[in-house]
Design a protein around this motif. Structure first.
Motif, PDB file in Angstrom:
ATOM      1  N   GLU A 219      -8.785   0.509  -3.268  1.00 38.38           N
ATOM      2  CA  GLU A 219      -7.999  -0.457  -4.039  1.00 38.38           C
ATOM      3  C   GLU A 219      -6.664   0.151  -4.471  1.00 38.38           C
ATOM      4  OE1 GLU A 219     -11.185  -3.365  -6.267  1.00 38.38           O
ATOM      5  OE2 GLU A 219     -11.185  -1.253  -6.852  1.00 38.38           O
ATOM      6  N   VAL A 220      -6.647   1.453  -4.726  1.00 37.09           N
ATOM      7  CA  VAL A 220      -5.399   2.138  -5.042  1.00 37.09           C
ATOM      8  C   VAL A 220      -4.447   2.063  -3.853  1.00 37.09           C
ATOM      9  CG1 VAL A 220      -4.331   4.377  -5.505  1.00 37.09           C
ATOM     10  CG2 VAL A 220      -6.393   3.704  -6.744  1.00 37.09           C
ATOM     11  N   LYS A 221      -4.963   2.367  -2.666  1.00 36.59           N
ATOM     12  CA  LYS A 221      -4.136   2.325  -1.457  1.00 36.59           C
ATOM     13  C   LYS A 221      -3.618   0.915  -1.179  1.00 36.59           C
ATOM     14  CE  LYS A 221      -6.644   6.128   0.753  1.00 36.59           C
ATOM     15  NZ  LYS A 221      -7.528   6.523   1.901  1.00 36.59           N
ATOM     16  N   LYS A 222      -4.481  -0.066  -1.380  1.00 34.71           N
ATOM     17  CA  LYS A 222      -4.084  -1.462  -1.155  1.00 34.71           C
ATOM     18  C   LYS A 222      -2.997  -1.882  -2.134  1.00 34.71           C
ATOM     19  CE  LYS A 222      -5.924  -6.185  -1.071  1.00 34.71           C
ATOM     20  NZ  LYS A 222      -7.146  -7.023  -1.254  1.00 34.71           N
ATOM     21  N   ALA A 223      -3.155  -1.500  -3.392  1.00 31.93           N
ATOM     22  CA  ALA A 223      -2.161  -1.856  -4.416  1.00 31.93           C
ATOM     23  C   ALA A 223      -0.821  -1.211  -4.103  1.00 31.93           C
ATOM     24  CB  ALA A 223      -2.649  -1.413  -5.792  1.00 31.93           C
ATOM     25  N   TYR A 224      -0.837   0.032  -3.656  1.00 33.07           N
ATOM     26  CA  TYR A 224       0.417   0.714  -3.312  1.00 33.07           C
ATOM     27  C   TYR A 224       1.114  -0.006  -2.166  1.00 33.07           C
ATOM     28  CZ  TYR A 224       3.547   3.902  -0.957  1.00 33.07           C
ATOM     29  OH  TYR A 224       4.645   4.442  -0.330  1.00 33.07           O
ATOM     30  N   ARG A 225       0.371  -0.366  -1.115  1.00 35.19           N
ATOM     31  CA  ARG A 225       0.982  -1.061   0.030  1.00 35.19           C
ATOM     32  C   ARG A 225       1.603  -2.381  -0.404  1.00 35.19           C
ATOM     33  NH1 ARG A 225      -3.750   0.926   2.767  1.00 35.19           N
ATOM     34  NH2 ARG A 225      -4.801  -1.076   2.402  1.00 35.19           N
ATOM     35  N   GLN A 226       0.906  -3.112  -1.265  1.00 34.60           N
ATOM     36  CA  GLN A 226       1.422  -4.400  -1.737  1.00 34.60           C
ATOM     37  C   GLN A 226       2.698  -4.217  -2.558  1.00 34.60           C
ATOM     38  OE1 GLN A 226      -2.045  -5.907  -3.809  1.00 34.60           O
ATOM     39  NE2 GLN A 226      -2.746  -7.070  -2.020  1.00 34.60           N
ATOM     40  N   MET A 227       2.701  -3.238  -3.452  1.00 33.04           N
ATOM     41  CA  MET A 227       3.889  -2.995  -4.275  1.00 33.04           C
ATOM     42  C   MET A 227       5.054  -2.499  -3.426  1.00 33.04           C
ATOM     43  SD  MET A 227       3.209  -3.769  -7.475  1.00 33.04           S
ATOM     44  CE  MET A 227       4.222  -2.815  -8.592  1.00 33.04           C
ATOM     45  N   ALA A 228       4.763  -1.664  -2.439  1.00 36.36           N
ATOM     46  CA  ALA A 228       5.810  -1.131  -1.577  1.00 36.36           C
ATOM     47  C   ALA A 228       6.483  -2.244  -0.789  1.00 36.36           C
ATOM     48  CB  ALA A 228       5.227  -0.084  -0.631  1.00 36.36           C
ATOM     49  N   ILE A 229       5.700  -3.210  -0.340  1.00 31.64           N
ATOM     50  CA  ILE A 229       6.265  -4.359   0.391  1.00 31.64           C
ATOM     51  C   ILE A 229       7.035  -5.267  -0.564  1.00 31.64           C
ATOM     52  CG2 ILE A 229       5.691  -6.460   1.664  1.00 31.64           C
ATOM     53  CD1 ILE A 229       3.278  -4.916   2.835  1.00 31.64           C
ATOM     54  N   LYS A 230       6.431  -5.540  -1.708  1.00 36.06           N
ATOM     55  CA  LYS A 230       7.015  -6.492  -2.667  1.00 36.06           C
ATOM     56  C   LYS A 230       8.343  -6.008  -3.224  1.00 36.06           C
ATOM     57  CE  LYS A 230       5.723  -9.066  -6.836  1.00 36.06           C
ATOM     58  NZ  LYS A 230       4.638  -9.301  -7.840  1.00 36.06           N
ATOM     59  N   PHE A 231       8.465  -4.705  -3.476  1.00 34.41           N
ATOM     60  CA  PHE A 231       9.667  -4.189  -4.128  1.00 34.41           C
ATOM     61  C   PHE A 231      10.456  -3.230  -3.254  1.00 34.41           C
ATOM     62  CE2 PHE A 231       6.831  -5.249  -7.748  1.00 34.41           C
ATOM     63  CZ  PHE A 231       7.626  -6.249  -8.300  1.00 34.41           C
ATOM     64  N   HIS A 232      10.380  -3.448  -1.949  1.00 34.06           N
ATOM     65  CA  HIS A 232      11.206  -2.642  -1.045  1.00 34.06           C
ATOM     66  C   HIS A 232      12.678  -2.927  -1.340  1.00 34.06           C
ATOM     67  CE1 HIS A 232      12.941  -0.971   2.617  1.00 34.06           C
ATOM     68  NE2 HIS A 232      11.797  -0.303   2.759  1.00 34.06           N
ATOM     69  N   PRO A 233      13.537  -1.907  -1.333  1.00 35.13           N
ATOM     70  CA  PRO A 233      14.972  -2.106  -1.636  1.00 35.13           C
ATOM     71  C   PRO A 233      15.650  -3.175  -0.782  1.00 35.13           C
ATOM     72  CG  PRO A 233      14.448   0.222  -1.651  1.00 35.13           C
ATOM     73  CD  PRO A 233      13.205  -0.481  -1.177  1.00 35.13           C
ATOM     74  N   ASP A 234      15.130  -3.435   0.415  1.00 35.63           N
ATOM     75  CA  ASP A 234      15.729  -4.472   1.268  1.00 35.63           C
ATOM     76  C   ASP A 234      15.660  -5.849   0.619  1.00 35.63           C
ATOM     77  OD1 ASP A 234      16.326  -2.595   3.143  1.00 35.63           O
ATOM     78  OD2 ASP A 234      14.694  -3.109   4.524  1.00 35.63           O
ATOM     79  N   LYS A 235      14.736  -6.014  -0.342  1.00 34.66           N
ATOM     80  CA  LYS A 235      14.586  -7.309  -1.007  1.00 34.66           C
ATOM     81  C   LYS A 235      15.819  -7.684  -1.818  1.00 34.66           C
ATOM     82  CE  LYS A 235      10.197  -8.265  -0.019  1.00 34.66           C
ATOM     83  NZ  LYS A 235       9.690  -9.536   0.571  1.00 34.66           N
ATOM     84  N   VAL A 236      16.623  -6.685  -2.223  1.00 31.87           N
ATOM     85  CA  VAL A 236      17.832  -6.964  -3.011  1.00 31.87           C
ATOM     86  C   VAL A 236      19.083  -6.491  -2.260  1.00 31.87           C
ATOM     87  CG1 VAL A 236      16.668  -6.913  -5.239  1.00 31.87           C
ATOM     88  CG2 VAL A 236      17.566  -4.796  -4.292  1.00 31.87           C
ATOM     89  N   SER A 237      19.008  -6.500  -0.935  1.00 33.94           N
ATOM     90  CA  SER A 237      20.126  -6.011  -0.122  1.00 33.94           C
ATOM     91  C   SER A 237      21.384  -6.845  -0.304  1.00 33.94           C
ATOM     92  CB  SER A 237      19.726  -5.996   1.360  1.00 33.94           C
ATOM     93  OG  SER A 237      19.357  -7.301   1.792  1.00 33.94           O
TER      94      SER A 237
END
Length: 268
Positions: A219-237
């Motif tokens: 669940e830790v690994k899953k949460a990290y992957r989700q957060m990494a996708i959700k808040f990737h810097p490209d989201k505010v490019s």
């Protein structure tokens, strides 16, 4: 004293009793002013009350605030105006506006908006700071219609950075930022994630990933992957360099939190 001095001066100046009356009237006003200043000097509480009264009289209403905000932001699509309104709410939260906070605002806005940021925006911030009630519900509703969710979360990163400009995030500032987050439609998980990047405790790494310390390693690994996708810097490019810098910093803190949890658990 002044009333008699000016009365005599007026009599000799105009060579008439009328001149003495004018001098006496002016002198009386001067005497009253001197007495009032002496009273305020010897009574700090009365002086503060007078200042508060004058400040209150100079403030404009919540409607005036929003009308000014709306004219600036809608006619020019002025993102700095939106941020100035939120900045004013956070800066006023603990009852004092510090130079460190003003310097943070200037530095951020100069880097973020370049030539679009001017002294007029700082004057607008001053008006917002000196105003009465700040209509946060109306301002945040306007922002929600203009900004994507990922960008709105990034606003929290800026606001927490502003609140920590003096080296400390007060409970009052946290309360205002949390209220802004709620009005912006930001989930409590996302709010706690950003908060714990600035206001840490023993479980901050878990809060940054939006999970409870009792979860499994998977669940830790899953949460990290989700957060990494959700808040990737490209989201505010589409935003300016300072926003992108903040997004990269947030992304790095997500990675650091994940690495911290892995280390503490002995995960591979």
């Amino acid at each position: 004293m002044f009333k008699w001095v000016l009365a005599i001066a007026g009599f000799f100046l105009f060579k008439r009793v009328f001149g003495a009356f004018i001098g006496f009237a002016i002198g009386s006003m001067v005497d009253n002013y001197v007495k009032a200043q002496a009273f305020l000097k010897n009574n700090p509480e009365a002086a503060r009350n007078q200042q508060n009264q004058q400040r209150s009289q100079s403030r404009f209403s919540a409607d005036d605030f929003f009308n000014l905000y709306q004219r600036q932001s809608q006619t020019q699509n002025d993102v700095p105006t939106m941020l100035m309104a939120l900045s004013a709410a956070v800066m006023r939260a603990d009852g004092k506006v510090l130079k460190a906070e003003l310097d943070y605002v200037k530095q951020f806005f100069t880097q973020q908006f370049g030539p679009q940021f001017s002294g007029a925006h700082l004057q607008l911030l001053k008006q917002f700071l000196d105003s009465g009630d700040i209509p946060l519900n109306r301002v945040t509703q306007d922002i929600r219609t203009r900004m994507a969710p990922e960008v709105r979360v990034q606003l929290l990163h800026y606001l927490f950075g502003l609140s920590k400009a003096d080296g400390h995030v007060s409970d009052a500032e946290i309360g205002v930022i949390q209220h802004i987050a709620e009005l912006l439609g930001i989930s409590n998980i996302d709010f706690q994630s950003v908060k714990n990047m600035f206001y840490r405790n023993v479980n901050s790494d878990y809060a940054i990933l939006g999970i409870d310390p009792s979860v499994t390693n998977e669940e830790v690994k899953k949460a990290y992957r989700q957060m990494a996708i959700k808040f990737h810097p490209d989201k505010v490019s589409q935003m300016g360099p300072e926003f992108q810098s903040g997004a990269k910093e947030k992304f790095q803190k997500i990675l650091d939190a994940y690495e911290g949890i892995k280390k503490s658990r002995g995960m591979v």
